[in-house]
Scaffold this motif. Structure first.
Motif, PDB file in Angstrom:
ATOM      1  N   LYS A  16       5.657   5.889   7.727  1.00  0.00           N
ATOM      2  CA  LYS A  16       5.268   7.223   7.269  1.00  0.00           C
ATOM      3  C   LYS A  16       6.466   8.160   7.357  1.00  0.00           C
ATOM      4  O   LYS A  16       7.268   8.060   8.288  1.00  0.00           O
ATOM      5  N   ALA A  43      -3.425   0.045  -2.275  1.00  0.00           N
ATOM      6  CA  ALA A  43      -4.030   0.826  -1.192  1.00  0.00           C
ATOM      7  C   ALA A  43      -5.522   1.003  -1.436  1.00  0.00           C
ATOM      8  O   ALA A  43      -6.328   0.960  -0.505  1.00  0.00           O
ATOM      9  N   GLY A  56       3.128   7.502   2.917  1.00  0.00           N
ATOM     10  CA  GLY A  56       2.914   6.339   3.775  1.00  0.00           C
ATOM     11  C   GLY A  56       2.948   5.052   2.977  1.00  0.00           C
ATOM     12  O   GLY A  56       2.666   5.036   1.774  1.00  0.00           O
ATOM     13  N   GLY A 115       2.411   0.486   3.455  1.00  0.00           N
ATOM     14  CA  GLY A 115       2.039  -0.666   4.274  1.00  0.00           C
ATOM     15  C   GLY A 115       2.344  -1.942   3.518  1.00  0.00           C
ATOM     16  O   GLY A 115       1.859  -2.130   2.397  1.00  0.00           O
ATOM     17  N   THR A 173       7.959   3.868  11.753  1.00  0.00           N
ATOM     18  CA  THR A 173       7.569   2.532  11.299  1.00  0.00           C
ATOM     19  C   THR A 173       7.049   1.711  12.469  1.00  0.00           C
ATOM     20  O   THR A 173       7.417   1.945  13.623  1.00  0.00           O
ATOM     21  N   GLU A 190       4.811  -2.406  13.305  1.00  0.00           N
ATOM     22  CA  GLU A 190       4.070  -3.567  12.854  1.00  0.00           C
ATOM     23  C   GLU A 190       2.689  -3.537  13.501  1.00  0.00           C
ATOM     24  O   GLU A 190       2.566  -3.301  14.707  1.00  0.00           O
ATOM     25  N   MET A 195       0.850  -6.285   9.138  1.00  0.00           N
ATOM     26  CA  MET A 195       1.364  -5.253   8.238  1.00  0.00           C
ATOM     27  C   MET A 195       2.584  -4.566   8.850  1.00  0.00           C
ATOM     28  O   MET A 195       2.634  -4.318  10.056  1.00  0.00           O
ATOM     29  N   TYR A 196       3.555  -4.280   7.979  1.00  0.00           N
ATOM     30  CA  TYR A 196       4.675  -3.422   8.365  1.00  0.00           C
ATOM     31  C   TYR A 196       4.417  -2.075   7.707  1.00  0.00           C
ATOM     32  O   TYR A 196       4.357  -1.970   6.481  1.00  0.00           O
ATOM     33  N   THR A 197       4.217  -1.038   8.528  1.00  0.00           N
ATOM     34  CA  THR A 197       3.816   0.262   8.002  1.00  0.00           C
ATOM     35  C   THR A 197       4.857   1.333   8.301  1.00  0.00           C
ATOM     36  O   THR A 197       5.659   1.203   9.235  1.00  0.00           O
ATOM     37  N   GLN A 237      -4.648   7.383  13.886  1.00  0.00           N
ATOM     38  CA  GLN A 237      -3.895   7.584  12.648  1.00  0.00           C
ATOM     39  C   GLN A 237      -3.494   9.043  12.485  1.00  0.00           C
ATOM     40  O   GLN A 237      -2.360   9.352  12.102  1.00  0.00           O
ATOM     41  N   ASN A 257       0.848  -1.196   0.000  1.00  0.00           N
ATOM     42  CA  ASN A 257       0.000   0.000   0.000  1.00  0.00           C
ATOM     43  C   ASN A 257       0.883   1.245   0.000  1.00  0.00           C
ATOM     44  O   ASN A 257       1.782   1.356   0.839  1.00  0.00           O
TER      45      ASN A 257
END
Length: 313
Positions: free
Chosen positions: A120, A59, A136, A138, A102, A104, A116-118, A87, A42
């Motif tokens: 921003k 996404a 961002g 994901g 970052t 998880e 998910m590993y995200t 968020q 994403n």
């Protein structure tokens, strides 16, 4: 050619050039979008107010919306309020610190739990306007998590019986012995197991080990740890026993369980067990001493004729 004609020709050339530049720009944007759409994660871009400027194909699919539906919306338009507020707090933190954030997270997508590993971060466009946006991403790491869980399970469990193994016990004891609680350690050894292997075959021995494992698991609550210590030895860890009578009761229950005949290939046979027991913290302040004393009790039980138990003194 008069001046008016020259002027009109120049205008036509400029308009044509402008149209060519616009077409090139559109092709370039389409090219970049195509690249981002093919990346298996994403990707989204927001302005300072949290409005979506861009979202790639994945996404969009994750949120169940088209790109046109997402553009201009904020997290408050497609997430429950509690999630959206969290968020937005993260977004504002990234804007303030201007650093990569970052983590998880676990989300639910199409009825499934997804890891998910995200991340921003802030990006700045070098177009003279110094415009800044939040980028961002994901990445679905569910497959990796499942693989890690399988590897960890294999490392800490016995392949034949599915019980925890000695490495699991070592780790458990390291953590447990930091607490101010009692713990009884029972080491069980199947008497004359080699005879079963020699007379009936190794398959019969394996089935016997699995049946003993099954019976032990059915006897005790979840907080009791039952493991295969190796070969024909098992270990039982019983926390918070209050007195010796409880230890005796458990030992006699195990002896009784083993008195029930086992079956293999339409044959029934009996196998007994010898048990050695130590109690933390009375019979050892550490793992090595505790296990050593339980093992000493086991061999005392065997020397006393087997099919019994011995609490180390």
């Amino acid at each position: 050619m008069d001046r008016e004609a020259i002027y009109q020709r120049k205008i036509a050339e400029l308009e044509k050039r402008e149209q060519e530049l616009l077409e090139q720009l559109q092709k370039r944007e389409t090219f970049y979008e195509k690249i981002l759409d093919e990346i298996p994660m994403n990707i989204f871009v927001e302005d300072k107010e949290g409005r979506t400027i861009f979202a790639n194909k994945q996404a969009c699919e994750c949120n169940g919306k088209t790109r046109a539906e997402l553009v201009g919306q904020t997290v408050f338009d497609f997430f429950p309020r509690t999630i959206a507020e969290n968020q937005r707090k993260e977004d504002l933190k990234v804007w303030k610190t201007r650093s990569l954030l970052t983590k998880e997270v676990i989300v639910h997508f199409k009825g499934e739990e997804v890891h998910m590993y995200t991340g921003k971060t802030i990006i700045e466009l070098e177009d003279g306007l110094k415009e800044e946006y939040l980028l961002g991403f994901g990445l679905d790491i569910s497959a990796r998590k499942i693989a890690e869980q399988k590897i960890e399970h294999m490392a800490y469990h016995d392949a034949l019986t599915g019980l925890p193994n000695r490495w699991f016990i070592q780790r458990y004891l390291e953590e447990f012995l930091t607490e101010n609680k009692t713990l009884a350690v029972f080491i069980l050894d199947l008497d004359h197991f080699k005879t079963v292997n020699d007379s009936m075959g190794h398959q019969a021995g394996d089935e016997l080990l699995k049946e003993v494992s099954k019976r032990l698991r059915s006897m005790f609550p979840e907080e009791y740890i039952i493991a295969r210590w190796g070969g024909d030895e098992f270990i039982l860890l019983a926390p918070n026993l209050e007195n010796e009578n409880e230890i005796i009761t458990i030992s006699e229950e195990i002896i009784h369980m083993m008195s029930i005949p086992f079956s293999y290939a339409d044959q029934q046979f009996l196998v007994t067990t010898s048990i050695g027991i130590s109690l933390y913290p009375f019979h050892g302040p550490d793992i090595v001493t505790l296990l050593k004393n339980a093992d000493r009790g086991l061999y005392t039980s065997k020397n006393n004729g087997r099919n019994g138990y011995e609490i180390v003194v």
